[in-house]
Design a protein around this motif. Sequence first.
Motif, PDB file in Angstrom:
ATOM      1  N   MET A  61      15.041  13.270   1.212  1.00 20.09           N
ATOM      2  CA  MET A  61      14.226  13.988   0.252  1.00 20.09           C
ATOM      3  C   MET A  61      14.874  15.317  -0.107  1.00 20.09           C
ATOM      4  SD  MET A  61      11.219  14.873   2.911  1.00 20.09           S
ATOM      5  CE  MET A  61      10.237  15.927   1.873  1.00 20.09           C
ATOM      6  N   GLN A  77       5.448  17.044   8.126  1.00 23.39           N
ATOM      7  CA  GLN A  77       5.658  15.614   7.916  1.00 23.39           C
ATOM      8  C   GLN A  77       5.529  14.815   9.207  1.00 23.39           C
ATOM      9  OE1 GLN A  77       9.367  16.000   6.007  1.00 23.39           O
ATOM     10  NE2 GLN A  77       8.442  16.065   4.003  1.00 23.39           N
ATOM     11  N   ARG A 136       2.325   4.652  -1.759  1.00 26.15           N
ATOM     12  CA  ARG A 136       2.148   5.613  -2.849  1.00 26.15           C
ATOM     13  C   ARG A 136       3.506   5.896  -3.490  1.00 26.15           C
ATOM     14  NH1 ARG A 136      -2.829   5.217  -3.865  1.00 26.15           N
ATOM     15  NH2 ARG A 136      -4.294   5.737  -2.233  1.00 26.15           N
ATOM     16  N   TRP A 162       4.879   8.640  -4.169  1.00 31.56           N
ATOM     17  CA  TRP A 162       5.629   9.732  -3.545  1.00 31.56           C
ATOM     18  C   TRP A 162       6.294   9.297  -2.239  1.00 31.56           C
ATOM     19  CZ3 TRP A 162       0.078  10.827  -3.899  1.00 31.56           C
ATOM     20  CH2 TRP A 162      -0.613  10.573  -2.725  1.00 31.56           C
ATOM     21  N   TYR A 201       9.630   1.459   4.249  1.00 34.51           N
ATOM     22  CA  TYR A 201       9.753   0.738   5.522  1.00 34.51           C
ATOM     23  C   TYR A 201      10.722  -0.440   5.436  1.00 34.51           C
ATOM     24  CZ  TYR A 201       5.588   3.315   6.948  1.00 34.51           C
ATOM     25  OH  TYR A 201       4.708   4.305   7.256  1.00 34.51           O
ATOM     26  N   PRO A 233      10.050  14.871  -3.261  1.00 31.24           N
ATOM     27  CA  PRO A 233       9.804  16.034  -2.387  1.00 31.24           C
ATOM     28  C   PRO A 233       8.539  15.889  -1.547  1.00 31.24           C
ATOM     29  CG  PRO A 233      10.143  16.701  -4.664  1.00 31.24           C
ATOM     30  CD  PRO A 233      10.066  15.229  -4.669  1.00 31.24           C
ATOM     31  N   ARG A 234       7.646  14.982  -1.937  1.00 30.05           N
ATOM     32  CA  ARG A 234       6.399  14.769  -1.211  1.00 30.05           C
ATOM     33  C   ARG A 234       6.516  13.646  -0.174  1.00 30.05           C
ATOM     34  NH1 ARG A 234       3.472  18.501  -0.644  1.00 30.05           N
ATOM     35  NH2 ARG A 234       2.081  19.307  -2.215  1.00 30.05           N
ATOM     36  N   PHE A 235       7.699  13.075  -0.009  1.00 37.02           N
ATOM     37  CA  PHE A 235       7.888  11.942   0.896  1.00 37.02           C
ATOM     38  C   PHE A 235       7.242  12.246   2.240  1.00 37.02           C
ATOM     39  CE2 PHE A 235      10.276   9.155   3.721  1.00 37.02           C
ATOM     40  CZ  PHE A 235      10.310   7.997   2.980  1.00 37.02           C
ATOM     41  N   SER A 236       6.376  11.374   2.714  1.00 38.76           N
ATOM     42  CA  SER A 236       5.574  11.722   3.888  1.00 38.76           C
ATOM     43  C   SER A 236       6.075  11.041   5.158  1.00 38.76           C
ATOM     44  CB  SER A 236       4.116  11.344   3.650  1.00 38.76           C
ATOM     45  OG  SER A 236       3.967   9.960   3.669  1.00 38.76           O
ATOM     46  N   GLY A 237       5.695  11.628   6.281  1.00 36.08           N
ATOM     47  CA  GLY A 237       5.958  11.025   7.586  1.00 36.08           C
ATOM     48  C   GLY A 237       7.402  11.023   8.013  1.00 36.08           C
ATOM     49  N   ARG A 238       8.228  11.891   7.409  1.00 35.34           N
ATOM     50  CA  ARG A 238       9.657  11.834   7.690  1.00 35.34           C
ATOM     51  C   ARG A 238       9.956  11.974   9.187  1.00 35.34           C
ATOM     52  NH1 ARG A 238      13.078  16.723   5.855  1.00 35.34           N
ATOM     53  NH2 ARG A 238      12.648  17.340   7.975  1.00 35.34           N
ATOM     54  N   THR A 239       9.282  12.923   9.830  1.00 34.30           N
ATOM     55  CA  THR A 239       9.612  13.174  11.229  1.00 34.30           C
ATOM     56  C   THR A 239       8.876  12.229  12.161  1.00 34.30           C
ATOM     57  OG1 THR A 239       7.824  14.747  11.529  1.00 34.30           O
ATOM     58  CG2 THR A 239       9.912  15.612  10.726  1.00 34.30           C
ATOM     59  N   ALA A 240       7.837  11.552  11.665  1.00 34.10           N
ATOM     60  CA  ALA A 240       7.014  10.749  12.554  1.00 34.10           C
ATOM     61  C   ALA A 240       7.287   9.257  12.428  1.00 34.10           C
ATOM     62  CB  ALA A 240       5.539  11.015  12.239  1.00 34.10           C
ATOM     63  N   ILE A 241       7.985   8.873  11.360  1.00 32.12           N
ATOM     64  CA  ILE A 241       8.076   7.458  11.020  1.00 32.12           C
ATOM     65  C   ILE A 241       8.773   6.654  12.109  1.00 32.12           C
ATOM     66  CG2 ILE A 241      10.180   6.894   9.725  1.00 32.12           C
ATOM     67  CD1 ILE A 241       8.325   6.602   7.286  1.00 32.12           C
ATOM     68  N   TYR A 278       0.821  -1.220   0.000  1.00 28.10           N
ATOM     69  CA  TYR A 278       0.000   0.000   0.000  1.00 28.10           C
ATOM     70  C   TYR A 278       0.850   1.263   0.000  1.00 28.10           C
ATOM     71  CZ  TYR A 278      -3.075  -3.539   2.003  1.00 28.10           C
ATOM     72  OH  TYR A 278      -3.765  -4.673   2.241  1.00 28.10           O
ATOM     73  N   ALA A 307      -0.836  12.645   4.887  1.00 28.90           N
ATOM     74  CA  ALA A 307       0.591  12.489   5.174  1.00 28.90           C
ATOM     75  C   ALA A 307       1.428  13.188   4.109  1.00 28.90           C
ATOM     76  CB  ALA A 307       0.939  11.012   5.245  1.00 28.90           C
ATOM     77  N   ILE A 361       2.701  13.029  10.060  1.00 22.26           N
ATOM     78  CA  ILE A 361       1.678  11.980  10.004  1.00 22.26           C
ATOM     79  C   ILE A 361       2.280  10.721   9.387  1.00 22.26           C
ATOM     80  CG2 ILE A 361      -0.633  11.381   9.180  1.00 22.26           C
ATOM     81  CD1 ILE A 361      -1.268  14.304   8.962  1.00 22.26           C
TER      82      ILE A 361
END
Lengths: 767, 142
Positions: free
Chosen positions: A714, B72, A217, A219, A243, A683-691, A215, B66, B74
């Motif tokens: 990123m 960033q 995306r 980005w 991951y 550049p849209r890579f998400s959750g960088r600080t939360a992962i 699942y 996210a 989420i």
Amino acid sequence: MPVIYIDDQPYEVAAHHNLLHACLGLGFDIPYFCWHPALGSVGACRQCAVKVFRDEHDRRGQIVMSCMTPVRDGLRLTIDDPDVRRFRATIIEWLMVNHPHDCPVCDEGGHCHLQDMTVMTGHNYRRHRFAKRTHRNQDLGPHIHHEMNRCIQCYRCVRFYHDYAGGKDLNVFGAHHHVYFGRHESGALESEFAGNLVEVCPTGVFTDKPARRYYARKWDLQSAPSVCGQCGVGCNVLFNERYGKLVRVDNRYHYEINGYFLCDRGRFGHDFVNGEERIRRPLARESRGASLRETSADDALSRATQAVAGRRVIGIGSPRASLEANFALRELVGADSFYLGLSDAEFKSANLSLALLRELPTASLHEIETADAALVLGEDLLTTAPRMALALRQLARRQPTAESIVACPVPEWNDQAVRELVQQQKGSLFSATPGPTKLDEDAAAVYYGELDEIAGLGLAVAAAVDQPSAETDSLATQIATALRNAKRAVIVSGGNEAVMQAAAAVVRALRRAGRDAALCLTQPEGDTLGLAMLGGRALSEVVRDGAECVIVLENDLFARLPEADATAFLERTKTLIVLDHSITRTTARADVVLPAATIAESTGTFVNYEGRAQRCFSAFAPQPDVRESWRWLDALRSSLFWPTFDDVCRAMAQAVPAFAKAPDAAPSAAFRQIGNKIPRQSPRFSGRTAITAQLNVSEPKPPDDPDSPLAFSMEGSREQPPPALIARYWAPGWNSVQALNKFQQEIGGPLRGGDPGVRLIEPEAKP
Amino acid sequence: MGKLDKFLLTDLFKGLMLTLKYAFKKPITYQYPEVRRPIEPRYRGRHRLTLHDDGSVRCVACGLCAAICPSQCITIEPMEGPGGKRMPQVYEIEIGRCVFCGFCAEVCPFDAVVLTQEFEMATTDKSTLLFDQQTLREKPRG
């Protein structure tokens, strides 16, 4: 070259293109669905409308489909006219009537051509209030997920699967608004190239089933350019990670090699990276008979170093390891004690290939596609080099086209018309194999026989090329005539020595006759030819010699040696050190196992069947105890010689003259673009600080990468990178793979900055 | 200002008068936390994951929040629930990094994530600022 006027501005374009191809090549954005640079135009989707004017005084114009309009000198058109804009928005709205708008749960979301085109046309509000047509989905096997409701009837899937790749089991059914693309009943797709439907389909009808489990995306994926190691063709791929798991493998465009398409083995064959069988910690056993236990890297290294110190050590290389890993092993054990990890047959065939490639010219897959005649001797290409079989099929399709359109001038891109014209004519493709293969149906003539009979046929063809005779009834004469008449001929072979020699004899005969002929020899694994170039002794000798300490690099001896020989050899060995990424029968017998990084996690160089050195880069940093093989082998030496990849690559280029050009395969780690590394993440890579926040709320430093100009981040250069370092295809407004258009010099042509990789073998003979 | 005004300290007395006036008015300071200040309807506070009537999350884990999140903070790991329905396996907001811009709620195609008016999230332990799916499902306090 003709000049066309777009909004009264003159542009010079190539004459043999259609208007859509030309405008996209000039950098204009025109929405399209059914057109594909490799598949041509059929005018099915009506999306690429532009307005063409009769002359400079005509202000009214006429709406035409740009993909079906040939370029001609003085053509005047406008792309951005209110009428055509409205027309295109209406077409999209019409297609969207039955599209389920399930983007949030669709796996294509984020790299969907339909999404891009919808945004581009400006259709943003749905007026349709009624029920949508629905279809039943099929189970298309383990690789492709089918979601027929999303279909927009562009016909690309059938045109690729059926027409381009020759698959029989996917077609179009039904009529008017119930057009259905699928099999006649549920079942696994039979074509070796079914995976390309994922990239060919402009929306989410065909999606990557293994990738679906993650699942992710587009980005969110961390990706790096790499090379497929499943066979010797060396197709360029992108490995995508999220991951710590390899999520999907995408095609990476290379004009000379794989172009737009991969085979399923390359696309879906890298499961071992996430596999249960992966070795993720070093293993060691206390004594013979004790079981293998997990240990620390330091302990495993000290055991291995002790075992190596002061003893005669032999090293067994591997055709699936990078050049650098094999070179590091050769440096550790010495050239005399380095054995190529190839079976007897592979060893002979690889060495003969090398000798023949040094003597005769070879052809890239693109050159095979554009050749005029080909002869396959002894190889079932759909198992040994599937992508090459697809290239040969294109030769067989293209060659009668080239002849027909001379008589009846239809542009080559006008796919439907060309196929009407060509009908069932076949090109000059000849195949001689021990049994039936899937390539047979494309061949003009087929011969089945034992390998020595095939070699005999090859020699007969060579003789017939040398002495053209009047009698034309024999197969050899027929083939020889076709090869002689061809402007460029390609002979494909591999595996068996006698057959390869016969193939070489045909090429020599053609070259004596002044024809342009090339020899393509398939290689079973990603680095077989590179290993032969590095040089070493045959594995059968190792059984005779034996040694106290043996280091096996990413290889399973039981797959290369007869069972009895392998068992006897390993029993005589006192200490067996194995570097591998997965459990094999050899690692099970090892005293020390060092976990090696897979191709997706390591930087290395691979040499393909034509002697082209190509660099693969790690898509993600391996787990702490997993290292690249050359790193482990360097650590086994008295002191560290090669802290980074460039050091080992440069050392190899100096030590082995054949690899002098290997460092040029890609920019070195010192390469910077405007002072920055090239990011592996979007550049849209998400959750960088939360992962990793559940471990520590402070964001960790991203892993360093001293081996390549790519960064595990990123952040970095936003410019278009050099072709060897392209980590993803993306351009403003183009999120799907079709963004590739923006990376090519001309659409369907080489990448900007030239195609990556460097040819290491130059033949002596000149035509 | 005239010399007379300066001599008579007019401005000083004007100021003192104002102070005196407010001394007899109703005070505008809220005695927080005993007294809570009314919050504007569009105030953006802690996130909440909204639920269907049957108690399942509305979120389908498409990942847009996210992706749009400028800090960033989420993380979403999707999964397939009963009947192949997409839902988040992990939905975490590292609230310590959140800037409460509300882009996540803005971009959500299902109104599955909304910003509530709860703002009292102060803590002495930063690790408690990682809000998981369970926390985010809870109704806001106050």
